[in-house]
Scaffold this motif. Structure first.
Motif, PDB file in Angstrom:
ATOM      1  N   ILE A 100      35.646  -0.842 -20.756  1.00  0.00           N
ATOM      2  CA  ILE A 100      33.995  -0.603 -20.287  1.00  0.00           C
ATOM      3  C   ILE A 100      33.327   0.696 -21.062  1.00  0.00           C
ATOM      4  CG2 ILE A 100      32.456  -0.485 -18.405  1.00  0.00           C
ATOM      5  CD1 ILE A 100      34.510  -2.182 -16.821  1.00  0.00           C
ATOM      6  N   ASP A 101      34.337   1.683 -20.931  1.00  0.00           N
ATOM      7  CA  ASP A 101      33.819   2.945 -21.431  1.00  0.00           C
ATOM      8  C   ASP A 101      33.490   2.942 -22.763  1.00  0.00           C
ATOM      9  OD1 ASP A 101      33.076   5.734 -21.078  1.00  0.00           O
ATOM     10  OD2 ASP A 101      34.839   5.812 -22.367  1.00  0.00           O
ATOM     11  N   LEU A 102      34.277   2.206 -23.627  1.00  0.00           N
ATOM     12  CA  LEU A 102      34.338   1.876 -25.257  1.00  0.00           C
ATOM     13  C   LEU A 102      33.213   1.358 -25.474  1.00  0.00           C
ATOM     14  CD1 LEU A 102      37.900   2.131 -26.459  1.00  0.00           C
ATOM     15  CD2 LEU A 102      36.189   3.980 -26.435  1.00  0.00           C
ATOM     16  N   ALA A 103      32.821   0.248 -24.506  1.00  0.00           N
ATOM     17  CA  ALA A 103      31.677  -0.707 -24.805  1.00  0.00           C
ATOM     18  C   ALA A 103      30.219   0.116 -24.764  1.00  0.00           C
ATOM     19  CB  ALA A 103      31.795  -1.996 -23.978  1.00  0.00           C
ATOM     20  N   GLY A 104      30.081   1.167 -24.152  1.00  0.00           N
ATOM     21  CA  GLY A 104      29.144   1.788 -24.334  1.00  0.00           C
ATOM     22  C   GLY A 104      28.571   2.131 -22.901  1.00  0.00           C
ATOM     23  N   ARG A 105      28.964   1.354 -21.979  1.00  0.00           N
ATOM     24  CA  ARG A 105      28.469   1.323 -20.343  1.00  0.00           C
ATOM     25  C   ARG A 105      29.225   2.542 -19.592  1.00  0.00           C
ATOM     26  NH1 ARG A 105      25.805  -3.218 -19.274  1.00  0.00           N
ATOM     27  NH2 ARG A 105      25.902  -4.972 -20.489  1.00  0.00           N
ATOM     28  N   ASP A 106      28.369   2.810 -18.749  1.00  0.00           N
ATOM     29  CA  ASP A 106      28.859   3.879 -18.019  1.00  0.00           C
ATOM     30  C   ASP A 106      29.840   3.530 -16.783  1.00  0.00           C
ATOM     31  OD1 ASP A 106      29.183   6.235 -16.150  1.00  0.00           O
ATOM     32  OD2 ASP A 106      27.317   6.905 -16.247  1.00  0.00           O
ATOM     33  N   VAL A 107      30.942   3.506 -16.725  1.00  0.00           N
ATOM     34  CA  VAL A 107      31.809   2.735 -15.800  1.00  0.00           C
ATOM     35  C   VAL A 107      31.796   3.432 -14.792  1.00  0.00           C
ATOM     36  CG1 VAL A 107      33.910   4.649 -16.817  1.00  0.00           C
ATOM     37  CG2 VAL A 107      34.453   2.120 -15.750  1.00  0.00           C
ATOM     38  N   LEU A 108      31.751   4.893 -14.644  1.00  0.00           N
ATOM     39  CA  LEU A 108      31.649   5.551 -13.156  1.00  0.00           C
ATOM     40  C   LEU A 108      30.422   4.719 -12.250  1.00  0.00           C
ATOM     41  CD1 LEU A 108      32.641   7.308 -11.002  1.00  0.00           C
ATOM     42  CD2 LEU A 108      31.179   9.247 -12.402  1.00  0.00           C
ATOM     43  N   GLN A 109      29.410   4.722 -13.212  1.00  0.00           N
ATOM     44  CA  GLN A 109      27.975   4.142 -12.580  1.00  0.00           C
ATOM     45  C   GLN A 109      28.307   2.819 -12.248  1.00  0.00           C
ATOM     46  OE1 GLN A 109      24.704   4.306 -15.080  1.00  0.00           O
ATOM     47  NE2 GLN A 109      23.289   3.756 -13.687  1.00  0.00           N
ATOM     48  N   ALA A 110      29.015   1.975 -12.866  1.00  0.00           N
ATOM     49  CA  ALA A 110      29.304   0.525 -12.452  1.00  0.00           C
ATOM     50  C   ALA A 110      30.076   0.611 -11.427  1.00  0.00           C
ATOM     51  CB  ALA A 110      30.185   0.015 -13.898  1.00  0.00           C
ATOM     52  N   VAL A 111      31.074   1.511 -11.102  1.00  0.00           N
ATOM     53  CA  VAL A 111      31.908   1.232  -9.873  1.00  0.00           C
ATOM     54  C   VAL A 111      30.991   1.962  -8.642  1.00  0.00           C
ATOM     55  CG1 VAL A 111      33.752   2.354  -8.711  1.00  0.00           C
ATOM     56  CG2 VAL A 111      33.844   1.830 -11.014  1.00  0.00           C
ATOM     57  N   GLN A 112      29.960   2.841  -8.911  1.00  0.00           N
ATOM     58  CA  GLN A 112      29.247   3.108  -8.002  1.00  0.00           C
ATOM     59  C   GLN A 112      28.205   2.080  -7.614  1.00  0.00           C
ATOM     60  OE1 GLN A 112      27.672   6.711  -9.491  1.00  0.00           O
ATOM     61  NE2 GLN A 112      29.388   7.882  -8.748  1.00  0.00           N
ATOM     62  N   MET A 113      27.748   1.230  -8.410  1.00  0.00           N
ATOM     63  CA  MET A 113      26.952   0.183  -8.221  1.00  0.00           C
ATOM     64  C   MET A 113      27.645  -0.997  -7.454  1.00  0.00           C
ATOM     65  SD  MET A 113      24.354  -0.202 -11.586  1.00  0.00           S
ATOM     66  CE  MET A 113      23.610  -1.811 -10.682  1.00  0.00           C
ATOM     67  N   SER A 114      28.714  -1.121  -7.472  1.00  0.00           N
ATOM     68  CA  SER A 114      29.561  -2.270  -6.856  1.00  0.00           C
ATOM     69  C   SER A 114      29.556  -1.722  -5.558  1.00  0.00           C
ATOM     70  CB  SER A 114      31.104  -2.319  -7.511  1.00  0.00           C
ATOM     71  OG  SER A 114      31.147  -2.576  -8.946  1.00  0.00           O
ATOM     72  N   VAL A 115      29.614  -0.371  -5.221  1.00  0.00           N
ATOM     73  CA  VAL A 115      29.871   0.033  -3.723  1.00  0.00           C
ATOM     74  C   VAL A 115      28.364   0.209  -3.144  1.00  0.00           C
ATOM     75  CG1 VAL A 115      30.544   1.724  -2.251  1.00  0.00           C
ATOM     76  CG2 VAL A 115      31.883   1.197  -4.463  1.00  0.00           C
ATOM     77  N   ASN A 116      27.330   0.614  -3.892  1.00  0.00           N
ATOM     78  CA  ASN A 116      25.988   0.930  -3.462  1.00  0.00           C
ATOM     79  C   ASN A 116      25.034   0.194  -4.333  1.00  0.00           C
ATOM     80  OD1 ASN A 116      23.619   1.704  -2.118  1.00  0.00           O
ATOM     81  ND2 ASN A 116      23.719   3.627  -3.252  1.00  0.00           N
ATOM     82  N   PRO A 117      24.641  -1.150  -3.976  1.00  0.00           N
ATOM     83  CA  PRO A 117      23.820  -2.059  -5.076  1.00  0.00           C
ATOM     84  C   PRO A 117      22.692  -1.133  -5.235  1.00  0.00           C
ATOM     85  CG  PRO A 117      24.711  -3.470  -3.193  1.00  0.00           C
ATOM     86  CD  PRO A 117      24.955  -1.902  -3.016  1.00  0.00           C
ATOM     87  N   LYS A 118      21.972  -1.748  -6.538  1.00  0.00           N
ATOM     88  CA  LYS A 118      20.656  -1.009  -7.227  1.00  0.00           C
ATOM     89  C   LYS A 118      19.747  -1.910  -6.885  1.00  0.00           C
ATOM     90  CE  LYS A 118      19.118   0.815 -11.398  1.00  0.00           C
ATOM     91  NZ  LYS A 118      19.411   0.987 -12.849  1.00  0.00           N
ATOM     92  N   VAL A 119      18.546  -1.353  -6.753  1.00  0.00           N
ATOM     93  CA  VAL A 119      17.390  -1.956  -6.719  1.00  0.00           C
ATOM     94  C   VAL A 119      16.515  -2.051  -7.894  1.00  0.00           C
ATOM     95  CG1 VAL A 119      14.876  -2.504  -5.518  1.00  0.00           C
ATOM     96  CG2 VAL A 119      17.162  -1.926  -4.064  1.00  0.00           C
ATOM     97  N   ILE A 120      16.200  -2.966  -8.656  1.00  0.00           N
ATOM     98  CA  ILE A 120      15.438  -3.178  -9.971  1.00  0.00           C
ATOM     99  C   ILE A 120      14.124  -3.828  -9.497  1.00  0.00           C
ATOM    100  CG2 ILE A 120      15.628  -4.028 -12.184  1.00  0.00           C
ATOM    101  CD1 ILE A 120      18.413  -4.224 -12.168  1.00  0.00           C
ATOM    102  N   GLU A 121      13.150  -2.996  -9.723  1.00  0.00           N
ATOM    103  CA  GLU A 121      11.767  -3.417  -9.658  1.00  0.00           C
ATOM    104  C   GLU A 121      11.083  -3.802 -10.837  1.00  0.00           C
ATOM    105  OE1 GLU A 121       7.373  -1.708  -7.873  1.00  0.00           O
ATOM    106  OE2 GLU A 121       9.160  -0.422  -7.802  1.00  0.00           O
ATOM    107  N   THR A 122      10.600  -5.345 -10.724  1.00  0.00           N
ATOM    108  CA  THR A 122      10.135  -5.815 -12.064  1.00  0.00           C
ATOM    109  C   THR A 122       8.595  -5.610 -12.260  1.00  0.00           C
ATOM    110  OG1 THR A 122       9.153  -7.623 -10.765  1.00  0.00           O
ATOM    111  CG2 THR A 122      11.726  -8.097 -11.476  1.00  0.00           C
ATOM    112  N   PRO A 123       8.024  -5.489 -13.537  1.00  0.00           N
ATOM    113  CA  PRO A 123       6.690  -5.217 -13.730  1.00  0.00           C
ATOM    114  C   PRO A 123       5.844  -6.371 -13.036  1.00  0.00           C
ATOM    115  CG  PRO A 123       7.905  -6.091 -15.765  1.00  0.00           C
ATOM    116  CD  PRO A 123       8.784  -5.803 -14.843  1.00  0.00           C
ATOM    117  N   VAL A 124       4.437  -6.309 -12.782  1.00  0.00           N
ATOM    118  CA  VAL A 124       3.789  -7.254 -12.558  1.00  0.00           C
ATOM    119  C   VAL A 124       3.768  -8.253 -13.386  1.00  0.00           C
ATOM    120  CG1 VAL A 124       1.048  -7.768 -12.075  1.00  0.00           C
ATOM    121  CG2 VAL A 124       2.246  -5.529 -11.727  1.00  0.00           C
ATOM    122  N   VAL A 125       4.144  -9.376 -12.699  1.00  0.00           N
ATOM    123  CA  VAL A 125       4.046 -10.753 -13.558  1.00  0.00           C
ATOM    124  C   VAL A 125       3.036 -11.587 -13.252  1.00  0.00           C
ATOM    125  CG1 VAL A 125       5.714 -12.704 -13.954  1.00  0.00           C
ATOM    126  CG2 VAL A 125       6.712 -10.761 -13.648  1.00  0.00           C
TER     127      VAL A 125
END
Length: 334
Positions: A114-139
């Motif tokens: 995961i780290d070599l793929a360019g993703r933040d593996v620590l952030q991914a683990v933290q998001m698995s524990v604490n979900p993230k809210v993504i706000e979409t633009p106006v559609v």
């Protein structure tokens, strides 16, 4: 004599200090002592070999101490291999420790990938524990009754560790949710249905499985705001009516131009016919003189013809005079 005897001793001390300085700068003795004190057994030769392989020993030993203290079974070969591959060893170890504390199954090979793929593996683990809210633009979308609605959604996602490598990112989630909002509003019979039940959009979008093939798992989709926009249907009808009006005006102008052209053509033909009449009338005296000269017409016949013409002219003048007197006669009857 005393000073000459101390000079070699001073030189030896200086040389020894230089040698020790070079030795301690190349051989991380303090790092080795720190590792031994932390219960991590690693040899001096191993640290020197890291130097020879152009590996900074502190970036391997410190994460290794952290991992051993957390109860993770890692060795220097794994960490050094990941370091030489261009990975962030410290971040991978932090992610492994966080995953272990959160009871998330995550191995070193998966975390390194995961780290070599360019993703933040620590952030991914933290998001698995604490979900993230993504706000979409106006559609913006248009219902079947032609009313435009503008919606904004908040998507709660949780990182999926197994799909982080090769899975789509947040942009794909936002795009798919936007597409689901547009299709849901577009399939509504009128905009009032959407305004009365905005959760209908959430349910419809969730049922489509928009998180397939992404690095996240969608937990919920909440419609944050719905506003009424323009009356697109009426605007389209107005634009169509205006276009039809312009087409009709163009066709009418074309017909008028054709009528004017036809009128001018007929006037030209009338003038042409008048010219032919004048030309024919000019030939009548010539024909009469030719008839008199050749004896086909006598003098008395000519005079009778003149009397007939005079009588016809007189009758025509009487007829015109009667037409002019008719209004006066009507006044007398009144």
């Amino acid at each position: 004599m005393l000073e000459s005897g101390l000079l070699p001793l001073v030189l030896m001390i200086v040389v020894a200090l230089i040698v020790l300085s070079v030795f301690f700068s190349f051989v991380p003795v303090m790092l080795w002592i720190s590792a031994m004190a932390s219960g991590v057994r690693i040899g001096i030769i191993t640290l020197v070999a890291m130097r020879l392989r152009r590996v900074y020993p502190a970036r391997i030993v410190n994460p290794l101490i952290k991992a051993r203290k957390a109860g993770l079974e890692l060795d220097t070969n794994q960490l050094e291999s990941h370091y030489l591959s261009g990975g962030n060893v410290d971040r991978v170890v932090d992610a492994l420790v966080a995953a272990q504390r959160a009871d998330i199954p995550l191995g070193f090979e998966r975390a390194a990938a995961i780290d070599l793929a360019g993703r933040d593996v620590l952030q991914a683990v933290q998001m698995s524990v604490n979900p993230k809210v993504i706000e979409t633009p106006v559609v913006a979308a248009v219902a079947k009754d032609g009313i435009e609605l503008k919606a904004k959604a908040k998507v709660t996602v949780r990182a999926n560790i197994d799909r982080l490598v090769g899975g789509a990112g947040e942009e794909t989630i936002i795009a798919r949710v936007g597409e689901g909002i547009v299709s849901t509003i577009g399939s509504s019979n009128n905009h009032k249905e959407v305004l009365e039940n905005p959760d209908r959009i959430s349910q419809t979008v969730l049922n489509k499985g928009l998180d397939a093939g992404t690095a996240f798992e969608i937990l919920s989709i909440d419609i944050a705001d719905v506003d009424v926009g323009k009356n697109i249907g009426a605007q389209l009808q107005t634009d169509q009516a205006e276009a039809d009006k312009r087409i009709a005006q163009a066709k009418a102008e074309e017909r008028r131009a054709m009528a004017v052209a036809t009128e001018q053509e007929m006037k030209a033909r009338v003038q042409e016919m008048k010219a032919k009449v004048v030309e024919s009338e000019a030939e009548v005296p010539l024909a009469l003189s030719e008839a008199l000269r050749s004896g086909k017409l006598g003098v008395m016949d000519y005079y009778n013809l003149q009397n007939l013409v005079a009588d016809t002219t007189m009758r025509e003048s009487f007829g015109h005079t009667g037409d002019k007197q008719k209004p006066g006669e009507d006044d007398q009857h009144k």
